[in-house]
Structure formats: C-alpha cells, structure tokens
Write a protein that holds these residues in place. Sequence first.
Motif, short mmCIF file in Angstrom:
data_model
loop_
_atom_site.label_atom_id
_atom_site.label_comp_id
_atom_site.label_asym_id
_atom_site.label_seq_id
_atom_site.Cartn_x
_atom_site.Cartn_y
_atom_site.Cartn_z
N UNK A 194 72.53 21.42 51.13
CA UNK A 194 73.44 20.75 52.06
C UNK A 194 72.72 19.77 52.97
N UNK A 195 71.39 19.84 53.02
CA UNK A 195 70.65 18.94 53.89
C UNK A 195 70.66 17.52 53.32
N UNK A 196 70.60 16.51 54.19
CA UNK A 196 70.66 15.12 53.72
C UNK A 196 69.38 14.71 52.99
N UNK A 197 69.52 13.81 52.02
CA UNK A 197 68.35 13.25 51.35
C UNK A 197 67.80 12.12 52.23
N UNK A 198 66.54 12.24 52.64
CA UNK A 198 65.97 11.30 53.59
C UNK A 198 64.87 10.47 52.96
N UNK A 199 64.98 9.16 53.11
CA UNK A 199 64.00 8.24 52.53
C UNK A 199 62.94 7.90 53.57
N UNK A 200 62.19 8.93 53.97
CA UNK A 200 61.14 8.75 54.96
C UNK A 200 59.85 9.36 54.43
#
Length: 245
Positions: A194-200
């Motif tokens: 459920x956690x967001x996919x982060x492009x960091x």
Amino acid sequence: METRKNVWRFLPLIPASGEIQMAIDAWLLQQCQAGKHPPTLRFYTWQPAAISLGYHQKRFPETWRELTENGTLDLVRRPTGGRAVLHEGDLTYAVILSGMTGKRIAVYEKICEFLITGWKRLGIPLFYGQQGRGYREIANCFQTATGADLVSSTGEKLIGSAQLRRGETVLQHGSMQLNPNPELFQKVFNQSPTSPQLNLSHGEIMATLKAAAEDCFHIKLITQPLMGREWEAIKALTFENHSQN
C-alpha cells in the motif's frame, strides 16, 4: 570519537544481512548505554532481502520458513517490538541516543521529528498513524499504522518504526518503504503493498534526512565508518546470539 552532547556519529550506508544489521544496532545500543559511544544516526539496506520479526512476535505463516529455506529470503528477529516487515526495496534508518525520558510515544515523536522534516523537504508531508491496539493480531507491519508510524496525506504508510529502551538509552529504527516488489510482497503477505512507489535515490533521501537531523536535534554529525575492532565486537555479538538460539 568525540562524545560531546551536540556531536553525533553518522555511519555511512551499510548493505549487509539482516543478522548483521540487527547486531550492529544492538551493539550501538549497548555502547551508548555504557557511555562508550556517542549518539548515532545510520541508514542501511538488507542483503539479501529479509523478513524481520518483532521481538515478541511468536506466530507467523509457515510459508515464511519455506521462503527462507529455498533461499528467497532471510528471516530475522529484531531486538525491537512491532510486527513483521519485508525489507526489499526499502531503506532503514536507526537512531541510538541517551538521555531520553518520558512516555514511549513522546520519545517516538521527538525522534520522528527529523523524518517528518526531511520528507517534507522532499515534497512528501507525513502524519502520525491512528491505529489502536488491534494491530497485534496483524502479521504485516505495513497493513496498519499506529501512533509510532508515519503515513502520507492519503493514509498510505511510508515509515514503520520500532523502539527498544534501556533506561534512558533508546534504539529506534524503522523501514522506509520506497519501491516494494509487488510480487514478493504478495507472496509474503498475500496482499499488494500500500506504500507509494517513490522515484528517489538513497543518496538524496539520506542527505536530506541527515541535514534534517542536524537541524531538529541541534547537533553536528561526524561521518565515521565502523572500524575493525568494532566489527570484531559486532561479529562476536552475532556469534553469541547464535549460541543462545
């Protein structure tokens, strides 16, 4: 290493097995409690991927053992409480410091201040979870969010934290879910992440959180990798844990 109150140690990113990572955190807690080591901030990744169990978590699916036996995952027990966390596509932080008094949730909030500040600088505002005690019946840490956890504005849990206190000395570490593997997550928890996919990048996150820690705790972080004698003590602690199991 200086031990002045406003000087902390920063350990560069360490990729290692869950067993080694937990031994490092436990050793840092011991050393800090004994007054032999300054407060410390560090980040790390788990190689290979692993499921970490809370210290008191007794029950978990038998399929998890099968995943460890076939080499898919490690299964490791944390020295802290909470529920199971899948460490794959995440970045873990750890803060170890002394002189912390007051109720557990107040200590969480004091330490989490740098996480909230740092992630806000990265463009992601975070808020405390609201889940009550029912979480104890849930195997997956990221299925629920307690007051010790941080969620996005839409309620998605980004950071799950756990804590161990020895007097006024505290170890708090937590998983920041950045890019969980949906297939592996489904295999372990029988549900989608459920956690967001982060492009960091890890580098960007660590630099931002490091600066936030200096601002929030009013400290100076001195970078110093673990030295040879320290690794020896950590490996001895790992061997001792093996002997007790």
